[in-house]
Scaffold this motif. Sequence first.
Motif, PDB file in Angstrom:
ATOM      1  N   ASN B   4       0.817  -1.220   0.000  1.00  0.00           N
ATOM      2  CA  ASN B   4       0.000   0.000   0.000  1.00  0.00           C
ATOM      3  C   ASN B   4       0.842   1.258   0.000  1.00  0.00           C
ATOM      4  O   ASN B   4       0.552   2.190  -0.712  1.00  0.00           O
ATOM      5  N   ASN B   5       1.947   1.211   0.783  1.00  0.00           N
ATOM      6  CA  ASN B   5       2.862   2.386   0.833  1.00  0.00           C
ATOM      7  C   ASN B   5       3.509   2.632  -0.498  1.00  0.00           C
ATOM      8  O   ASN B   5       3.643   3.770  -0.919  1.00  0.00           O
ATOM      9  N   ASP B   6       3.951   1.556  -1.171  1.00  0.00           N
ATOM     10  CA  ASP B   6       4.627   1.691  -2.472  1.00  0.00           C
ATOM     11  C   ASP B   6       3.701   2.279  -3.512  1.00  0.00           C
ATOM     12  O   ASP B   6       4.100   3.176  -4.266  1.00  0.00           O
ATOM     13  N   SER B   7       2.468   1.742  -3.548  1.00  0.00           N
ATOM     14  CA  SER B   7       1.540   2.255  -4.574  1.00  0.00           C
ATOM     15  C   SER B   7       1.170   3.714  -4.315  1.00  0.00           C
ATOM     16  O   SER B   7       1.005   4.510  -5.246  1.00  0.00           O
ATOM     17  N   GLY B   8       1.130   4.121  -3.059  1.00  0.00           N
ATOM     18  CA  GLY B   8       0.838   5.553  -2.721  1.00  0.00           C
ATOM     19  C   GLY B   8       1.955   6.464  -3.197  1.00  0.00           C
ATOM     20  O   GLY B   8       1.710   7.538  -3.726  1.00  0.00           O
ATOM     21  N   GLY B   9       3.186   6.047  -3.043  1.00  0.00           N
ATOM     22  CA  GLY B   9       4.359   6.873  -3.456  1.00  0.00           C
ATOM     23  C   GLY B   9       4.415   7.045  -4.958  1.00  0.00           C
ATOM     24  O   GLY B   9       4.687   8.122  -5.452  1.00  0.00           O
ATOM     25  N   MET B  10       4.108   6.020  -5.688  1.00  0.00           N
ATOM     26  CA  MET B  10       4.162   6.091  -7.149  1.00  0.00           C
ATOM     27  C   MET B  10       3.110   7.045  -7.693  1.00  0.00           C
ATOM     28  O   MET B  10       3.341   7.799  -8.626  1.00  0.00           O
TER      29      MET B  10
END
Lengths: 124, 268
Positions: B4-10
């Motif tokens: 979830n964190n990775d997709s938010g950053g992208m």
Amino acid sequence: MSEYRVLVVEDSPTMRQLIVFALKRIRNLQIEEAGDGVGGLKKLSAHKFDLVVTDINMPIMDGLKLVSLIRNDPQYKDVPVVVITTEGAIEDRDRALALGANEYITKPIQTARILEVAKKMLGV
Amino acid sequence: MTENNDSGGMASRAEEFLQVFKKGAEFTQGLLKENERLRYRVLELEQQLRTEGPSAEIERLQEKLRQSEAEKAEILSRISSIEQEGLDFANRYAEIEAENNLLANLYITTYQLHSTFDVDEIVRIIEEVLLNLVGAEKFSLLLLNEQGQLVPALSGESTGGLPAVGTDDPCIARALAQRQAWIADTDELSQLAESAIKAVVPLQVDNEVIGALVIYRLLAQKTSFSDIDEEIFNLLGGHAAMAICTALLHRERPDRTRFVRGFLSGTK
């Protein structure tokens, strides 16, 4: 009051009158006349002159003698002298100049020439 | 959790990139619009230059130049006019001087001729006038005697070696007949022999000829007779004759005082 005094020495009354007539056009000019060199010398001793106009051929004392006496007298030696000559008498003219005459006028005289030479000699 | 964190950053970076891209696109649009505006302005100015010609400033400068040229031309014209005026004054001055010289000569000749009752003195005055005012070197004064012959009345240096002449001489005859001075013109003077007559002046009183002045030779520098000479000849023709006649009459009645008194009592 006269500023300049000129002596005209000429034996011919006609010429003398013509010279005086021309000179009178200069303002403040007093003119004395003499009929020969001796008369001219007498006038010279009586007054101080700024210019002497003299004919060369005159009786008793001619103009050449008068020029010579004027130039050799300490009292008059600086007075400008104009001689009147006839065209043929070149020797007389040259002698007069050699004796110390400052300028010459040739006969027949033009009043304008007398006036021009006199003004030049008097510096007016 | 990590996914979830990775997709938010992208997503955040993609948003950021999109914003930058949009700004770049807007900037490019702005540049294109400015470019278009400037090109249009160039076209406008080119059109204006074609239709209106030089600008008002150039026209004003050209007008000023024209005015300056006109002023320069006027100043040059005035300088030329002043120069001409100066020349005219100089010529006028020379004319007045000549006139003055003439009048002086005439006045003195008249004055001298009528200054004496002595015939010899009058003859001497005539001689002086011819020598000093005219510039004649050789001349003779001839008077008509009762036989109608011309007799010399002058002797001296100015007459030495002169030929005897009579009323039959063509120059003298012409002058006496016409009662007018005969004067050789400049061309004639250069061709005439030294001993030839150069001028003849009839002497007359009350229209009667009493003699003549004959001129043979002029001074070296004198190559022609002037207007002044002619006037002096005319004056001598009348006044010298009158002076001679008066002196001759006076010689017969030398008591001048009684003569004048007699005249005055006769007029009462």
